[in-house]
Design a protein around this motif. Structure first.
Motif, PDB file in Angstrom:
ATOM      1  N   GLN A   1     -20.200   7.799   7.208  1.00 21.41           N
ATOM      2  CA  GLN A   1     -19.296   7.109   6.212  1.00 21.41           C
ATOM      3  C   GLN A   1     -18.381   6.085   6.740  1.00 21.41           C
ATOM      4  OE1 GLN A   1     -19.917  10.049   6.426  1.00 21.41           O
ATOM      5  NE2 GLN A   1     -21.209  10.952   4.648  1.00 21.41           N
ATOM      6  N   VAL A   2     -18.144   5.107   6.410  1.00 18.28           N
ATOM      7  CA  VAL A   2     -17.003   4.242   6.507  1.00 18.28           C
ATOM      8  C   VAL A   2     -16.105   3.992   5.398  1.00 18.28           C
ATOM      9  CG1 VAL A   2     -16.353   1.947   7.588  1.00 18.28           C
ATOM     10  CG2 VAL A   2     -18.297   3.077   8.319  1.00 18.28           C
ATOM     11  N   HIS A   3     -14.828   3.993   5.658  1.00 19.56           N
ATOM     12  CA  HIS A   3     -13.867   3.738   4.606  1.00 19.56           C
ATOM     13  C   HIS A   3     -12.872   2.630   5.037  1.00 19.56           C
ATOM     14  CE1 HIS A   3     -15.408   7.277   2.371  1.00 19.56           C
ATOM     15  NE2 HIS A   3     -15.301   7.983   3.699  1.00 19.56           N
ATOM     16  N   LEU A   4     -12.540   1.723   4.037  1.00 19.27           N
ATOM     17  CA  LEU A   4     -11.509   0.870   4.243  1.00 19.27           C
ATOM     18  C   LEU A   4     -10.458   1.186   3.177  1.00 19.27           C
ATOM     19  CD1 LEU A   4     -13.699  -2.477   4.391  1.00 19.27           C
ATOM     20  CD2 LEU A   4     -13.076  -0.904   6.323  1.00 19.27           C
ATOM     21  N   VAL A   5      -9.098   1.195   3.814  1.00 14.94           N
ATOM     22  CA  VAL A   5      -7.821   1.413   3.136  1.00 14.94           C
ATOM     23  C   VAL A   5      -6.852   0.218   3.294  1.00 14.94           C
ATOM     24  CG1 VAL A   5      -5.982   3.025   2.588  1.00 14.94           C
ATOM     25  CG2 VAL A   5      -8.289   4.010   3.526  1.00 14.94           C
ATOM     26  N   GLU A   6      -6.606  -0.399   2.056  1.00 11.09           N
ATOM     27  CA  GLU A   6      -5.902  -1.625   2.017  1.00 11.09           C
ATOM     28  C   GLU A   6      -4.294  -1.258   1.612  1.00 11.09           C
ATOM     29  OE1 GLU A   6      -9.087  -4.633   0.648  1.00 11.09           O
ATOM     30  OE2 GLU A   6      -8.196  -3.161  -0.720  1.00 11.09           O
ATOM     31  N   SER A   7      -3.359  -1.857   1.977  1.00  3.87           N
ATOM     32  CA  SER A   7      -2.058  -1.914   1.616  1.00  3.87           C
ATOM     33  C   SER A   7      -1.324  -3.133   1.754  1.00  3.87           C
ATOM     34  CB  SER A   7      -1.424  -0.671   2.470  1.00  3.87           C
ATOM     35  OG  SER A   7      -1.216  -1.193   3.956  1.00  3.87           O
ATOM     36  N   GLY A   8      -0.223  -3.187   1.071  1.00  8.18           N
ATOM     37  CA  GLY A   8       0.642  -4.412   1.501  1.00  8.18           C
ATOM     38  C   GLY A   8       0.777  -5.234   0.092  1.00  8.18           C
ATOM     39  N   GLY A   9       0.061  -5.169  -0.782  1.00 13.61           N
ATOM     40  CA  GLY A   9       0.247  -5.988  -2.111  1.00 13.61           C
ATOM     41  C   GLY A   9       1.590  -5.837  -2.726  1.00 13.61           C
ATOM     42  N   GLY A  10       1.827  -6.644  -3.651  1.00  9.82           N
ATOM     43  CA  GLY A  10       2.858  -6.614  -4.457  1.00  9.82           C
ATOM     44  C   GLY A  10       3.217  -7.831  -5.074  1.00  9.82           C
ATOM     45  N   LEU A  11       4.332  -7.959  -5.665  1.00 14.05           N
ATOM     46  CA  LEU A  11       4.927  -8.943  -6.515  1.00 14.05           C
ATOM     47  C   LEU A  11       5.874  -9.723  -5.579  1.00 14.05           C
ATOM     48  CD1 LEU A  11       5.201 -10.561  -9.327  1.00 14.05           C
ATOM     49  CD2 LEU A  11       7.053  -8.912  -9.874  1.00 14.05           C
ATOM     50  N   VAL A  12       5.665 -11.052  -5.708  1.00 14.77           N
ATOM     51  CA  VAL A  12       6.557 -12.056  -4.918  1.00 14.77           C
ATOM     52  C   VAL A  12       6.922 -13.044  -5.699  1.00 14.77           C
ATOM     53  CG1 VAL A  12       5.823 -11.040  -2.731  1.00 14.77           C
ATOM     54  CG2 VAL A  12       4.623 -13.124  -3.680  1.00 14.77           C
ATOM     55  N   GLN A  13       7.789 -13.891  -5.348  1.00 16.09           N
ATOM     56  CA  GLN A  13       8.125 -15.391  -6.078  1.00 16.09           C
ATOM     57  C   GLN A  13       7.347 -16.443  -5.420  1.00 16.09           C
ATOM     58  OE1 GLN A  13      12.380 -15.929  -6.467  1.00 16.09           O
ATOM     59  NE2 GLN A  13      12.689 -13.927  -7.848  1.00 16.09           N
ATOM     60  N   PRO A  14       6.814 -17.551  -5.897  1.00  9.47           N
ATOM     61  CA  PRO A  14       6.254 -18.558  -5.358  1.00  9.47           C
ATOM     62  C   PRO A  14       7.093 -18.950  -4.060  1.00  9.47           C
ATOM     63  CG  PRO A  14       6.453 -19.079  -7.612  1.00  9.47           C
ATOM     64  CD  PRO A  14       7.259 -17.700  -7.515  1.00  9.47           C
ATOM     65  N   GLY A  15       6.503 -19.252  -3.080  1.00 10.08           N
ATOM     66  CA  GLY A  15       7.200 -19.585  -1.666  1.00 10.08           C
ATOM     67  C   GLY A  15       7.293 -18.274  -0.722  1.00 10.08           C
ATOM     68  N   GLY A  16       7.127 -17.023  -1.366  1.00  7.78           N
ATOM     69  CA  GLY A  16       7.335 -15.851  -0.569  1.00  7.78           C
ATOM     70  C   GLY A  16       6.226 -15.745   0.166  1.00  7.78           C
ATOM     71  N   SER A  17       6.382 -14.475   1.015  1.00  7.67           N
ATOM     72  CA  SER A  17       5.191 -13.744   1.882  1.00  7.67           C
ATOM     73  C   SER A  17       4.947 -12.446   1.471  1.00  7.67           C
ATOM     74  CB  SER A  17       5.858 -14.052   3.203  1.00  7.67           C
ATOM     75  OG  SER A  17       6.216 -15.272   3.616  1.00  7.67           O
ATOM     76  N   LEU A  18       3.900 -12.062   2.055  1.00  2.00           N
ATOM     77  CA  LEU A  18       3.378 -10.844   1.955  1.00  2.00           C
ATOM     78  C   LEU A  18       2.523 -10.670   3.253  1.00  2.00           C
ATOM     79  CD1 LEU A  18       2.319  -9.916  -1.680  1.00  2.00           C
ATOM     80  CD2 LEU A  18       4.222  -8.850  -0.299  1.00  2.00           C
ATOM     81  N   ARG A  19       2.519  -9.478   3.642  1.00  2.00           N
ATOM     82  CA  ARG A  19       1.345  -9.030   4.751  1.00  2.00           C
ATOM     83  C   ARG A  19       0.404  -7.841   4.366  1.00  2.00           C
ATOM     84  NH1 ARG A  19       2.085  -6.175  10.217  1.00  2.00           N
ATOM     85  NH2 ARG A  19       0.247  -7.223  11.816  1.00  2.00           N
ATOM     86  N   LEU A  20      -0.879  -8.142   4.206  1.00  2.00           N
ATOM     87  CA  LEU A  20      -1.786  -7.156   3.854  1.00  2.00           C
ATOM     88  C   LEU A  20      -2.491  -6.704   4.876  1.00  2.00           C
ATOM     89  CD1 LEU A  20      -3.692  -9.122   1.011  1.00  2.00           C
ATOM     90  CD2 LEU A  20      -1.596  -7.803   0.795  1.00  2.00           C
ATOM     91  N   SER A  21      -2.604  -5.261   4.912  1.00  2.00           N
ATOM     92  CA  SER A  21      -3.433  -4.513   5.975  1.00  2.00           C
ATOM     93  C   SER A  21      -4.437  -3.666   5.573  1.00  2.00           C
ATOM     94  CB  SER A  21      -2.336  -3.661   6.810  1.00  2.00           C
ATOM     95  OG  SER A  21      -2.040  -2.602   5.864  1.00  2.00           O
ATOM     96  N   CYS A  22      -5.782  -3.669   6.362  1.00  2.00           N
ATOM     97  CA  CYS A  22      -6.541  -2.802   6.135  1.00  2.00           C
ATOM     98  C   CYS A  22      -7.194  -1.927   7.236  1.00  2.00           C
ATOM     99  CB  CYS A  22      -7.861  -3.907   5.601  1.00  2.00           C
ATOM    100  SG  CYS A  22      -9.481  -3.050   5.312  1.00  2.00           S
ATOM    101  N   ALA A  23      -7.230  -0.767   7.108  1.00  2.00           N
ATOM    102  CA  ALA A  23      -7.729  -0.029   8.118  1.00  2.00           C
ATOM    103  C   ALA A  23      -8.888   0.842   7.950  1.00  2.00           C
ATOM    104  CB  ALA A  23      -6.753   1.066   8.569  1.00  2.00           C
ATOM    105  N   ALA A  24      -9.915   0.734   8.942  1.00  2.00           N
ATOM    106  CA  ALA A  24     -11.119   1.284   8.907  1.00  2.00           C
ATOM    107  C   ALA A  24     -11.260   2.509   9.579  1.00  2.00           C
ATOM    108  CB  ALA A  24     -12.255   0.120   9.463  1.00  2.00           C
ATOM    109  N   SER A  25     -11.988   3.528   8.767  1.00  2.00           N
ATOM    110  CA  SER A  25     -12.162   4.831   9.522  1.00  2.00           C
ATOM    111  C   SER A  25     -13.542   5.294   9.253  1.00  2.00           C
ATOM    112  CB  SER A  25     -10.814   5.648   9.103  1.00  2.00           C
ATOM    113  OG  SER A  25     -11.000   5.803   7.569  1.00  2.00           O
TER     114      SER A  25
END
Length: 121
Positions: A1-25
């Motif tokens: 079995q393979v699982h993908l776990v995501e993180s990093g989402g959220g609320l930001v204002q226009p022009g802002g930045s976010l970094r998403l990550s996804c780890a597979a195991s």
């Protein structure tokens, strides 16, 4: 079995930045392609960016120049750096990976649970 776990989402204002990550195991032999998709309410899921095991990348025209996809093969992790975010980037972002498992050598697709990105003032 393979699982993908995501993180990093959220609320930001226009022009802002976010970094998403996804780890597979799991029982991973090799991850050939990893990518990010997104789906906004009432819209189809669309490709955002993909990256191969060799580092080749491809982006949707709507995010080109603003988003950067990268991966750490040793950690089986893919990232999506999102800069200059716009309200139209608001969506649930899903990680996807084409994985060759140790028990099933034909590559198969797997999805993460999704992480909400909201761009609003």
């Amino acid at each position: 079995q393979v699982h993908l776990v995501e993180s990093g989402g959220g609320l930001v204002q226009p022009g802002g930045s976010l970094r998403l990550s996804c780890a597979a195991s799991g029982s991973i032999f090799k991850i050939h392609v990893m990518g990010w998709y997104r789906q906004a309410p009432g819209k189809q899921r669309e490709l955002v960016a993909v990256i191969t095991s060799g580092g080749s990348t491809n982006y949707a025209d709507s995010v080109k120049g603003r988003f950067t996809i990268s991966r750490d093969n040793a950690e089986n992790t893919v990232y999506l750096q999102m800069n200059s975010l716009k309200p139209e980037d608001t969506a649930v972002y899903y990680c996807n990976a084409e994985v060759q498992s140790t028990s099933w050598r034909i590559p198969a697709g797997y999805w993460g649970q999704g992480t909400q990105v909201t761009v609003s003032s």
